[in-house]
Every structure is written in structure tokens, then in C-alpha cells.
Design an enzyme around this catalytic site. Sequence first.
Site, mmCIF file in Angstrom:
data_model
loop_
_atom_site.group_PDB
_atom_site.id
_atom_site.type_symbol
_atom_site.label_atom_id
_atom_site.label_comp_id
_atom_site.label_asym_id
_atom_site.label_seq_id
_atom_site.Cartn_x
_atom_site.Cartn_y
_atom_site.Cartn_z
ATOM 1 N N ASN A 214 0.855 -1.199 0.000
ATOM 2 C CA ASN A 214 0.000 0.000 0.000
ATOM 3 C C ASN A 214 0.885 1.243 0.000
ATOM 4 O O ASN A 214 2.110 1.146 -0.002
ATOM 5 C CB ASN A 214 -0.948 -0.029 1.196
ATOM 6 C CG ASN A 214 -0.197 -0.091 2.498
ATOM 7 O OD1 ASN A 214 0.549 0.811 2.841
ATOM 8 N ND2 ASN A 214 -0.349 -1.189 3.224
ATOM 9 N N ALA A 278 2.022 1.007 11.701
ATOM 10 C CA ALA A 278 2.251 0.396 10.386
ATOM 11 C C ALA A 278 0.928 0.122 9.674
ATOM 12 O O ALA A 278 -0.072 -0.195 10.308
ATOM 13 C CB ALA A 278 3.028 -0.905 10.554
ATOM 14 N N LYS A 292 8.642 -17.189 -10.915
ATOM 15 C CA LYS A 292 7.709 -16.163 -11.392
ATOM 16 C C LYS A 292 6.470 -16.822 -12.016
ATOM 17 O O LYS A 292 6.601 -17.716 -12.857
ATOM 18 C CB LYS A 292 8.428 -15.286 -12.436
ATOM 19 C CG LYS A 292 7.623 -14.089 -12.817
ATOM 20 C CD LYS A 292 8.356 -13.238 -13.853
ATOM 21 C CE LYS A 292 7.358 -12.276 -14.460
ATOM 22 N NZ LYS A 292 7.670 -11.932 -15.819
ATOM 23 N N LYS A 340 -12.858 -0.605 16.700
ATOM 24 C CA LYS A 340 -11.524 -1.205 16.581
ATOM 25 C C LYS A 340 -10.841 -1.355 17.938
ATOM 26 O O LYS A 340 -10.113 -2.299 18.182
ATOM 27 C CB LYS A 340 -10.674 -0.348 15.639
ATOM 28 C CG LYS A 340 -9.890 -1.167 14.646
ATOM 29 C CD LYS A 340 -9.345 -0.340 13.520
ATOM 30 C CE LYS A 340 -10.096 -0.609 12.219
ATOM 31 N NZ LYS A 340 -9.545 0.141 11.088
ATOM 32 N N LYS A 344 -9.612 -4.952 18.942
ATOM 33 C CA LYS A 344 -8.170 -5.206 18.991
ATOM 34 C C LYS A 344 -7.603 -5.117 20.401
ATOM 35 O O LYS A 344 -6.394 -5.170 20.591
ATOM 36 C CB LYS A 344 -7.463 -4.217 18.066
ATOM 37 C CG LYS A 344 -7.936 -4.303 16.620
ATOM 38 C CD LYS A 344 -6.810 -4.108 15.663
ATOM 39 C CE LYS A 344 -7.289 -4.185 14.236
ATOM 40 N NZ LYS A 344 -6.189 -4.339 13.309
HETATM 41 N N1 CTP Z 1 -2.535 -3.890 12.316
HETATM 42 C C1 CTP Z 1 -1.608 -4.846 12.701
HETATM 43 N N2 CTP Z 1 -1.542 -6.034 12.025
HETATM 44 C C2 CTP Z 1 -2.379 -6.291 10.997
HETATM 45 C C3 CTP Z 1 -3.319 -5.321 10.582
HETATM 46 C C4 CTP Z 1 -3.371 -4.119 11.258
HETATM 47 O O1 CTP Z 1 -0.855 -4.605 13.636
HETATM 48 N N3 CTP Z 1 -2.279 -7.429 10.363
HETATM 49 C C5 CTP Z 1 -2.647 -2.653 13.089
HETATM 50 C C6 CTP Z 1 -2.209 -1.411 12.365
HETATM 51 O O2 CTP Z 1 -0.833 -1.160 12.596
HETATM 52 C C7 CTP Z 1 -3.085 -0.360 13.024
HETATM 53 C C8 CTP Z 1 -4.350 -1.104 13.345
HETATM 54 O O3 CTP Z 1 -4.002 -2.455 13.351
HETATM 55 O O4 CTP Z 1 -2.555 0.075 14.245
HETATM 56 C C9 CTP Z 1 -5.515 -0.877 12.455
HETATM 57 O O5 CTP Z 1 -5.239 -1.085 11.120
HETATM 58 P P1 CTP Z 1 -6.385 -0.913 10.011
HETATM 59 O O6 CTP Z 1 -5.801 -1.302 8.705
HETATM 60 O O7 CTP Z 1 -7.013 0.425 10.119
HETATM 61 O O8 CTP Z 1 -7.460 -1.910 10.549
HETATM 62 P P2 CTP Z 1 -7.780 -3.345 10.163
HETATM 63 O O9 CTP Z 1 -7.495 -4.237 11.290
HETATM 64 O O10 CTP Z 1 -7.113 -3.695 8.901
HETATM 65 O O11 CTP Z 1 -9.353 -3.272 10.001
HETATM 66 P P3 CTP Z 1 -10.222 -2.885 8.722
HETATM 67 O O12 CTP Z 1 -9.377 -3.122 7.506
HETATM 68 O O13 CTP Z 1 -11.380 -3.787 8.843
HETATM 69 O O14 CTP Z 1 -10.582 -1.455 8.919
#
Ligand code: CTP
Length: 402
Positions: A214, A278, A292, A340, A344
Site C-alpha cells: 500500500n 504500520a 515467477k 476497533k 483489537k
Molecule cells: N494492524 C496490525 N496487524 C495487521 C493489521 C493491522 O498490527 N495485520 C494494526 C495497524 O498497525 C493499526 C491497526 O491495526 O494500528 C488498524 O489497522 P487498520 O488497517 O485500520 O485496521 P484493520 O485491522 O485492517 O481493520 P479494517 O481493515 O477492517 O478497517
Amino acid sequence: MNEFLKNKKILLIIGGGIAAYKSLDLIRLLKKNECEVKVVLTASGEKFVTPLSIASLSQNKVYQDIFDSEKEAEMDHISLSRWCDIILFSPITANSMAKLASGRADDLASTLILASNKPIILAPAMNVRMWLHKSTQVNFHKLLDFGYLTIGPSIGEMACGEYGEGKMSSPKEIFEFIKDYFSERNIIKSKNLKALVTAGPTKEYLDPVRFITNNSSGKQGYEIARSLSKFGVDTTLISGPSKLKKPENVNIIRVETTEQMFEETKRVLPVDIAVCAAAVSDFKPEKYEKNKIKKDTINLNLKRNIDILEFLAKNNQQRPKLVVGFAAETENISEFAKKKINRKYCDWIVANDVSNPEIGFGSDYNEVAIISKSGEVIKLEKNAKSFIANYIVKKIINHFVQ
Ligand code: CTP
């Protein structure tokens, strides 16, 4: 008397402005608390306060001219900035802020700041229109970006008779700011706090040449790591691929995949503070192809990645005392962020809108809401990522100091 202030070396630069007289009172307060004070008086500052009164209060020589060393080899601009623990520019005018923001060095004050490796605190004072002028605001934010600390200006009646923002903070407020600065640093040092920050994107390889990733630049996480370390926290930054330079005094571990980020996170534990900034990829290819993939055989199956934030917050034996997550959202920011926090198990979520190209991913600016488990919501308006980072870190520090 404050134990944290005893024997601290304060280099006070007094700039031009009616408020300069307040700095005399500040010197008195600092001296009363057994600080050592040396003063640099700018040419315009001298129009408002006399070197004689400063010398009497500070019990030190007053420095005015870059070329006035008794012996040329003394080089005041270097020796003064090495001597002190902090530099306080109070009052600082719009003109001096413009000089510092553009790196000009045409007098002792600006030259020693350019040559300095010490924390710099600015206490601006000027007319409300001058303060709100776009160029002053741009310069001010640039200085925040450099990591300078600021106190004020406050809102009130000014010497010119107008009312508004631009009034220098009172000597007592500035004194309290300096006292807090040294106490917080001391307390943090004595607590030996350790922090872990994750930043940047991750890369999830499909084959040796293709991957899912990303646009995250890592800027917000790097700024948080920089700020934590400035407060004396032993900080490790685990960074996904990013072009950013390692912040000074931060241990950095560079990784590519989520799996590597997760392994390194476990290795760094235990820590007191974890900030997961991250933009970790939620998915990875079900299978990694060693060779590949040919275009006629592509069949992309994905599986969920381990959630590092959730692991940290739920991992009860080694759970950091404070776990902060980020929420990159494109709609219903606060609502999704609150969910969240529960999902989390973290203590705070810093939510931002990644659909707005002026903030968030890749930009130098951010606009966030800090949401706590307790339901507290603090909204921070658009500002430099360094400013947002300093705010978040100050809140983290307060959490441990109380
Ligand atoms: N994060 C993480 N490990 C992952 C995914 C996310 O540690 N595999 C952490 C990110 O660093 C951030 C938080 O979770 O602090 C939220 O990330 P976000 O992408 O906004 O949330 P998602 O868990 O991916 O939820 P969604 O995509 O459903 O919004």
C-alpha cells in the site's frame, strides 16, 4: 525549589518586543530555583531591556555580538550552544522566526541556534495580525517540524491596544513549562521506559517479483519514534519498506513482510509502550510461488495475515502497559475506530481519514482523533505529522508520569 531544575543550564535569548521585560522576571524565577542562566540579547531586544539589568539578575556576562569574544577562538555561537541544557528564545519575534525557519544566520542568536544540538523552546510574542499572517504561520509550523518546542502565544490584550492571539506567555507559565520539561525527562529516565513502534507498509510476495502493498510512507510512525526517543524513551522502530532516514537515537529494524514484522515484534518484547502505526497488509497470498508466475496460470487466493496489534494487546503475559493502534479509515472514522478499540483490545486508537489526499498516506500532514478505551475523544486539526506525533507522545508521557 525544584530538584529537577537544580544546576540546569538555561541559555535565554531575549528578542525585540515589549514583552522582553517579562524575561527579566523569568531569569529571577530560574535563578531562585538554582538554574544557571546565560543570556543572549538581540539588537532589537536591547531597545527594550538593558544589558546591565540582565547581567545583574543572571549574574553572568550578557552576550550580544557574534564578533565580541574577548578571544576570537572562544566562538560564542558554538561554546554557548554546547554549554547549555536547553535554549529558550523568549520573546521571539516574527522576524526571528522567519530567520530560523529559513536557516539564516546573521547575528549571534540565529547563528548559535543553527549550530545547536540542544532542545529549543520558543515563546512567540507579537501583534495578533502579525501572528496570524500566513507567512508567520508557515514559519511557525516549519519550526515545529524541525522539532522545536513552543509555549504560547496566548490570547489577550496587547501592548499595542489590540486584542487577540500573540501575547507572550507569562514568566510563570514559561517557568512551569521548563520545570515540566526537566521533570518529565527525569521521571521517564528513571523509569527506563522502552517503546516499540511499527511503521510503514508491508510487502506480501506472490512470487519473487510481485507483491501486495500500500501507499504508506511511514512518516507518522517515524515521527512518533523520533519524539519518544527525544523524551528519553528507549525506542525501537520496526519499519516496513520506507525511504525515510532513521530517526536519531532510535534502534531500527527494517523488514518487508508482515511475518517478519511480527517475528521482530516478539523479539523486541517486553516493552512498556507499543504504538502500531504500520499499515500492515491484512491479506497475503495463500501460497508463495518460488518461480515467477506465468500470466496464463495466475490464480490469486489470499489468506488473513496475523494481526500484530491484536497480538500485542491480547498477549497478557507480556502485554505492554500502553498499546496504541492506528485506524486508517475512509468513512465513519470515529465510529469504526471505537469498534476497533474493542476488537483489537488496545488502549487508544489514533484514527485518520486516508481518503483525503491532503492528509494521511504519503502526506506530511495529518488530522486525527485520539480515542481512548474510556471513551475520551481528542480531535487534532490538520497539522504537521511531527506536531501530531509530539502531541501523541506528550499524552503517552503524561500517562506514565501521573
Ligand atoms: N494492524 C496490525 N496487524 C495487521 C493489521 C493491522 O498490527 N495485520 C494494526 C495497524 O498497525 C493499526 C491497526 O491495526 O494500528 C488498524 O489497522 P487498520 O488497517 O485500520 O485496521 P484493520 O485491522 O485492517 O481493520 P479494517 O481493515 O477492517 O478497517
